[in-house]
Scaffold this motif. Structure first.
Motif, short mmCIF file in Angstrom:
data_model
loop_
_atom_site.label_atom_id
_atom_site.label_comp_id
_atom_site.label_asym_id
_atom_site.label_seq_id
_atom_site.Cartn_x
_atom_site.Cartn_y
_atom_site.Cartn_z
N LYS A 1 0.83 -1.21 0.00
CA LYS A 1 0.00 0.00 0.00
C LYS A 1 0.86 1.25 0.00
N ALA A 2 1.90 1.26 0.83
CA ALA A 2 2.77 2.43 0.90
C ALA A 2 3.50 2.66 -0.42
N ILE A 3 3.93 1.57 -1.06
CA ILE A 3 4.61 1.69 -2.35
C ILE A 3 3.67 2.27 -3.39
N CYS A 4 2.47 1.75 -3.46
CA CYS A 4 1.52 2.21 -4.47
C CYS A 4 1.12 3.66 -4.24
N GLU A 5 0.94 4.05 -2.98
CA GLU A 5 0.56 5.44 -2.69
C GLU A 5 1.66 6.41 -3.11
N ARG A 6 2.91 6.08 -2.79
CA ARG A 6 3.99 7.00 -3.15
C ARG A 6 4.28 6.98 -4.64
N ALA A 7 4.13 5.82 -5.27
CA ALA A 7 4.40 5.71 -6.71
C ALA A 7 3.21 6.13 -7.55
N GLN A 8 2.09 6.42 -6.90
CA GLN A 8 0.86 6.83 -7.58
C GLN A 8 0.45 5.79 -8.64
N CYS A 9 0.35 4.56 -8.18
CA CYS A 9 -0.09 3.47 -9.04
C CYS A 9 -0.95 2.52 -8.21
N ASN A 10 -1.51 1.50 -8.84
CA ASN A 10 -2.26 0.50 -8.09
C ASN A 10 -1.49 -0.81 -8.05
N MET A 11 -1.97 -1.75 -7.24
CA MET A 11 -1.27 -3.02 -7.07
C MET A 11 -1.23 -3.80 -8.37
N ALA A 12 -2.21 -3.57 -9.24
CA ALA A 12 -2.22 -4.27 -10.52
C ALA A 12 -0.98 -3.91 -11.33
N ALA A 13 -0.54 -2.67 -11.23
CA ALA A 13 0.67 -2.25 -11.96
C ALA A 13 1.90 -2.94 -11.40
N VAL A 14 1.98 -3.06 -10.07
CA VAL A 14 3.10 -3.77 -9.45
C VAL A 14 3.12 -5.23 -9.90
N ASN A 15 1.94 -5.86 -9.86
CA ASN A 15 1.85 -7.27 -10.26
C ASN A 15 2.18 -7.46 -11.74
N TYR A 16 1.76 -6.51 -12.56
CA TYR A 16 2.00 -6.60 -14.01
C TYR A 16 3.50 -6.57 -14.30
N HIS A 17 4.21 -5.67 -13.66
CA HIS A 17 5.63 -5.49 -13.97
C HIS A 17 6.55 -6.43 -13.19
#
Length: 214
Positions: free
Chosen positions: A29-45
């Motif tokens: 959650k902290a990563i996505c908030e600071r990177a301004q993305c959602n978890m789907a983007a993290v999972n995709y990459h």
């Protein structure tokens, strides 16, 4: 291009957070908030938070000195002493000139290991250790598998390993090291390492000369 920019932003953001908080205390959650993305983007990459963390550890190793560069250096036609000098020049420059999160993240990983440390050592550190051993073996004539060669590698690498884990902003005698030019420290490390290796070679040759004299 948007996808690559998103991937790079996630890497940079996660690197900063993991370096600040450590593996256990950095949430998706902290990563996505600071990177301004959602978890789907993290999972995709990256597949998952753990996949992202492994990518960061690989980036750290590439940032310090890449396996490809070290392999080219070890297999080059340069004299072995020049190979070791080039390696220490590059590593020292990376250690002293790094302004990003890479060194701090690796220090945290070494001092408070995550479940991924063993895997990254096997994938990244051990191949590099083998290449450095080959270079030092060329200098000393000590064959692979001889414990004396491992001791030599450890002696050459120990100062660099210390600089990897020491906090550069901590008030300590070592802090002054980070305030000098990288080439000054590299010159010292090269002189110290090569003199030590020469002493080992001389010590190993002494019993042989003594037997011949008798």
């Amino acid at each position: 291009m948007d996808g690559e920019a998103t991937r790079a932003r996630i890497l940079e953001t996660a690197g900063q957070l993991f370096a600040e908080r450590g593996y256990a205390d950095t949430t998706s959650k902290a990563i996505c908030e600071r990177a301004q993305c959602n978890m789907a983007a993290v999972n995709y990459h990256f597949g998952s938070r753990d996949g992202l963390y492994l990518s960061l550890l690989k980036e750290v190793h590439k940032h310090l000195i890449s396996l490809d560069y070290l392999a080219r250096l070890a297999h080059s036609a340069q004299p072995p002493r020049q190979k070791l000098e080039a390696f220490l020049d590059g590593l020292t420059a990376s250690l002293l000139n790094s302004e990003g999160w890479h060194i701090r993240l690796w220090a945290r990983e070494v001092l408070a290991p995550s479940p991924h440390l063993a895997g990254i050592i096997e994938a990244e550190a051990l191949p590099k250790f083998g290449l450095i051993s080959a270079i030092i073996g060329e200098i000393t004539g000590i064959p692979p598998g001889d414990p004396a060669l491992t001791r030599c590698v450890l002696s050459v690498m120990a100062p660099c390993m210390m600089l990897l884990v020491i906090h550069r902003d901590m008030n300590s005698p070592i802090q002054a090291i980070f305030e000098q030019p990288a080439e000054v420290l590299a010159s010292h490390l090269k002189t110290y390492a090569l003199a030590g290796l020469d002493a080992i070679v001389a010590a190993r040759a002494a019993p042989v000369r003594s037997k011949r004299a008798r």
